[in-house]
Enzyme design. Sequence first.
Site, PDB file in Angstrom:
ATOM      1  N   SER A 101       0.814  -1.216   0.000  1.00  0.00           N
ATOM      2  CA  SER A 101       0.000   0.000   0.000  1.00  0.00           C
ATOM      3  C   SER A 101       0.847   1.266   0.000  1.00  0.00           C
ATOM      4  O   SER A 101       1.602   1.522  -0.923  1.00  0.00           O
ATOM      5  CB  SER A 101      -0.960  -0.050   1.193  1.00  0.00           C
ATOM      6  N   ASP A 241      -2.553   6.246  -3.559  1.00  0.00           N
ATOM      7  CA  ASP A 241      -1.435   5.609  -2.871  1.00  0.00           C
ATOM      8  C   ASP A 241      -0.931   4.460  -3.735  1.00  0.00           C
ATOM      9  O   ASP A 241      -1.394   4.263  -4.859  1.00  0.00           O
ATOM     10  CB  ASP A 241      -1.838   5.151  -1.465  1.00  0.00           C
ATOM     11  N   ASP A 243      -1.175   1.206  -3.932  1.00  0.00           N
ATOM     12  CA  ASP A 243      -2.028   0.153  -4.503  1.00  0.00           C
ATOM     13  C   ASP A 243      -3.396   0.676  -4.923  1.00  0.00           C
ATOM     14  O   ASP A 243      -4.264  -0.093  -5.320  1.00  0.00           O
ATOM     15  CB  ASP A 243      -2.172  -1.026  -3.536  1.00  0.00           C
ATOM     16  N   ASP A 245      -5.976   1.900  -3.370  1.00  0.00           N
ATOM     17  CA  ASP A 245      -7.219   1.692  -2.628  1.00  0.00           C
ATOM     18  C   ASP A 245      -7.610   2.937  -1.839  1.00  0.00           C
ATOM     19  O   ASP A 245      -8.626   2.952  -1.158  1.00  0.00           O
ATOM     20  CB  ASP A 245      -7.146   0.462  -1.715  1.00  0.00           C
TER      21      ASP A 245
END
Length: 449
Positions: A101, A241, A243, A245
Amino acid sequence: MGRLFGTDGVRGVANLELTPKLAYQLGQAGAYVLTGETKHTPKILVGMDTRISGDMLEAALISGICSVGAQVVSLGVIPTPAIAYLTRQYDADAGVVISASHNPFEYNGIKFFNSNGYKLPDAIEDKIEEIIQNGGEDLPKPVGQNIGFKCYQENALEDYVNFVKGTITGDFEGIKVAIDCANGASFQAAPMALFDLKADVSVINNEPDGTNINSGCGSTHMRQLQAYVKEIKADIGFAFDGDADRVLAVDENGNIVDGDQIMAIIGLYLKDKGILSQNTIVATVMSNMGLDIMAKNKGLTIEKTKVGDRYVLEEMLNKGYMLGGEQSGHIIFLDHNTTGDGLLTAVQLLKVLKDSGKKLSELAGVMEILPQVLINAKVTNEKKYKYLDDEVIKKMCKELEDEFKGEGRVLIRPSGTEPLVRVMIEGKDKDIITRRAKELVRVIEGRLS
């Protein structure tokens, strides 16, 4: 040995803490636990972000999955929420994401989604962990044609982008959008979706090299995007960010619009249309007090949970709410996806911007943000939960709460993924709360390091 799974899967420094051996074990045990009851050859999706360690960990993870007879569908670099969506869309038995992440590139992580696209509950993670700790001796060892295999889904990214585009009607023609892809998993999906929706798109940090993910860019380092929005005179900016999400926005003046404000803007829009479930937004204890004040004035209800999108989701599922999220930009639209989705959030906010005809600064002005200071205290992992029992720390927090007289608050919580205790203080005077937060951090580090 502490619990293997943190608040968002298994995470650590790649090849040191999150080793290929552990990735293999996670693939093996995870595939068995999540697909053991199936009567068909299990199908598991695997995707990742842009970290240099992704290939190494993917190879090991897939080996583990195949060793218990499951089929792997490799999706390559793709946003985390795409895995959640496509696991359902492709009728897969599970999905796995290789990502850390917002963490620096040397970290990586592995997290699972079940067949419905939801992150795993603690009880299922505990089963996976138990198998790993027992060495996996009792797992099936198929041979011959029963060994699992890997295939590729070439159009996965396009399928996800089409899904996101399909959540709105109309387009964004005439809106100038700047996006910061954090050199991460959104570097293809975000530009593709917004170009297709006819926005005037300018992109930065969309050239990943394996080591530049989240490096001075993305939703954890907003200054570059803030300057870029003003430089090109964009109407709005979005920073994802690593990833994808989560997402944060920037208004036309270069000011950050955080997750609380995004939920306030979209929540009011949905309420006015009569489609916000129970006129409720689910937020966390870290949300700004300004969100509560706005809600009270506008006829909305704010439900609070512990920090972590898994707890937000749990509350939404239990009580039938459709909108929830975190100040950090993890926002869940449960009528569309089962996890935080940065690209979906960006598209929903753009829809409000287009329909309202207002500038983002005006929309964000519906919520007055109280000054809030968040400082990390560096402690050992072993001691990061002991602040609960430390009389000196407890006494200092009580004294601070008394000092604020109901116009501020102190919140301390351990990080789920790092050796940190996060200290958040909120109040009317930024200088005072900053000073008090630094004092509290010094005390915590002195007693828990």
